[in-house]
Design a protein around this motif. Structure first.
Motif, PDB file in Angstrom:
ATOM      1  N   LYS A 273       0.852  -1.187   0.000  1.00  0.00           N
ATOM      2  CA  LYS A 273       0.000   0.000   0.000  1.00  0.00           C
ATOM      3  C   LYS A 273       0.888   1.237   0.000  1.00  0.00           C
ATOM      4  O   LYS A 273       1.886   1.276   0.719  1.00  0.00           O
ATOM      5  CB  LYS A 273      -0.883   0.025   1.250  1.00  0.00           C
ATOM      6  CG  LYS A 273      -1.701   1.292   1.405  1.00  0.00           C
ATOM      7  CD  LYS A 273      -2.466   1.311   2.726  1.00  0.00           C
ATOM      8  CE  LYS A 273      -3.242   2.601   2.890  1.00  0.00           C
ATOM      9  NZ  LYS A 273      -3.975   2.626   4.173  1.00  0.00           N
TER      10      LYS A 273
ATOM     11  N   ILE B  71      -3.996   9.779  -2.602  1.00  0.00           N
ATOM     12  CA  ILE B  71      -4.909   8.650  -2.805  1.00  0.00           C
ATOM     13  C   ILE B  71      -4.188   7.376  -2.361  1.00  0.00           C
ATOM     14  O   ILE B  71      -2.982   7.234  -2.584  1.00  0.00           O
ATOM     15  CB  ILE B  71      -5.381   8.543  -4.279  1.00  0.00           C
ATOM     16  CG1 ILE B  71      -6.448   7.485  -4.453  1.00  0.00           C
ATOM     17  CG2 ILE B  71      -4.234   8.291  -5.223  1.00  0.00           C
ATOM     18  CD1 ILE B  71      -7.806   8.022  -4.645  1.00  0.00           C
TER      19      ILE B  71
ATOM     20  N   SER C 189       0.647   5.725  -0.103  1.00  0.00           N
ATOM     21  CA  SER C 189      -0.141   6.947  -0.040  1.00  0.00           C
ATOM     22  C   SER C 189       0.453   7.860  -1.105  1.00  0.00           C
ATOM     23  O   SER C 189       1.459   8.523  -0.868  1.00  0.00           O
ATOM     24  CB  SER C 189      -0.043   7.567   1.355  1.00  0.00           C
ATOM     25  OG  SER C 189      -0.785   8.762   1.412  1.00  0.00           O
TER      26      SER C 189
ATOM     27  N   TYR D  46      -7.777  12.134  -0.317  1.00  0.00           N
ATOM     28  CA  TYR D  46      -7.718  12.757   1.000  1.00  0.00           C
ATOM     29  C   TYR D  46      -6.544  13.730   1.038  1.00  0.00           C
ATOM     30  O   TYR D  46      -5.645  13.665   0.199  1.00  0.00           O
ATOM     31  CB  TYR D  46      -7.580  11.705   2.111  1.00  0.00           C
ATOM     32  CG  TYR D  46      -6.419  10.757   1.912  1.00  0.00           C
ATOM     33  CD1 TYR D  46      -5.170  11.031   2.459  1.00  0.00           C
ATOM     34  CD2 TYR D  46      -6.563   9.590   1.159  1.00  0.00           C
ATOM     35  CE1 TYR D  46      -4.096  10.166   2.265  1.00  0.00           C
ATOM     36  CE2 TYR D  46      -5.497   8.726   0.964  1.00  0.00           C
ATOM     37  CZ  TYR D  46      -4.270   9.026   1.513  1.00  0.00           C
ATOM     38  OH  TYR D  46      -3.216   8.175   1.308  1.00  0.00           O
TER      39      TYR D  46
ATOM     40  N   LYS E 116      -7.668   2.967  -4.502  1.00  0.00           N
ATOM     41  CA  LYS E 116      -8.836   2.512  -3.749  1.00  0.00           C
ATOM     42  C   LYS E 116      -9.246   3.601  -2.778  1.00  0.00           C
ATOM     43  O   LYS E 116      -8.401   4.163  -2.080  1.00  0.00           O
ATOM     44  CB  LYS E 116      -8.544   1.228  -2.981  1.00  0.00           C
ATOM     45  CG  LYS E 116      -8.370   0.024  -3.882  1.00  0.00           C
ATOM     46  CD  LYS E 116      -8.292  -1.267  -3.099  1.00  0.00           C
ATOM     47  CE  LYS E 116      -8.062  -2.425  -4.062  1.00  0.00           C
ATOM     48  NZ  LYS E 116      -7.758  -3.662  -3.375  1.00  0.00           N
ATOM     49  N   GLY E 117     -10.525   3.881  -2.732  1.00  0.00           N
ATOM     50  CA  GLY E 117     -11.028   4.878  -1.792  1.00  0.00           C
ATOM     51  C   GLY E 117     -11.015   6.274  -2.375  1.00  0.00           C
ATOM     52  O   GLY E 117     -10.664   6.498  -3.535  1.00  0.00           O
ATOM     53  N   ASP E 118     -11.398   7.208  -1.537  1.00  0.00           N
ATOM     54  CA  ASP E 118     -11.492   8.606  -1.931  1.00  0.00           C
ATOM     55  C   ASP E 118     -10.164   9.320  -1.734  1.00  0.00           C
ATOM     56  O   ASP E 118      -9.343   8.926  -0.903  1.00  0.00           O
ATOM     57  CB  ASP E 118     -12.560   9.316  -1.088  1.00  0.00           C
ATOM     58  CG  ASP E 118     -13.960   8.765  -1.337  1.00  0.00           C
ATOM     59  OD1 ASP E 118     -14.234   8.336  -2.476  1.00  0.00           O
ATOM     60  OD2 ASP E 118     -14.766   8.759  -0.386  1.00  0.00           O
TER      61      ASP E 118
END
Length: 154
Positions: A118, A149, A120, A141, A137-139
């Motif tokens: 993973k 992301i 960022s 930020y 994956k996901g919103d």
């Protein structure tokens, strides 16, 4: 046959924190602050106590540190394995060095049997990381005032 002398004088290696020299540590912090704090105008605490837990990818060209990333095993930074603070000196961008840093980080984690991974990622680099197999994956930020992301690879 022509030789690309710039690449001929390039070294790419991974070192644990305790094997880094004082000069290497200074060069790492200088490069990170040059790009993340000065160039990106992001006031944040770069020295976060996590460098000692990381392995460090160092890209030197003509004995100058031009690229870098720090790499984490599972359950160190995230639950998943990870790498971050990936950076290339502004004057050396466009040479493919960022791809070399990511490839070396991924290779190092695979050698250590560390997956999934993973990161960022700064949002503007989403396509760059996707070219290495990462999936967002996901919103989006905000992290230190910059859109990010979460991205994953198995």
């Amino acid at each position: 046959m022509s030789i690309d002398w710039k690449r001929a004088l390039m070294t790419l290696k991974v070192k644990p924190w305790e094997k880094l020299s004082r000069k290497e540590i200074n060069d790492i912090f200088s490069l990170r602050s040059e790009v993340f704090i000065v160039e990106q105008e992001c006031a944040y605490q770069d020295v976060d106590g996590k460098d000692e837990k990381a392995d460090h990818v160092l890209l030197h060209v003509n004995n100058e540190l031009v690229g870098y990333a720090r790499v984490f095993s599972k359950n160190t930074y995230f639950k998943e394995a990870s790498f971050g603070r990936a950076v290339v000196k502004k004057k050396d961008r466009g040479e493919g060095y960022g791809h070399l840093i990511v490839d070396k980080s991924l290779e190092h984690l695979k050698l250590k049997k560390q997956s999934p991974i993973k990161i960022s990622a700064q949002s503007y680099l989403k396509e760059f990381y996707a070219s290495h197999g990462f999936v967002a994956k996901g919103d989006e930020y905000m992290e230190d005032g910059i859109p990010h992301i979460a991205m994953y690879i198995k």
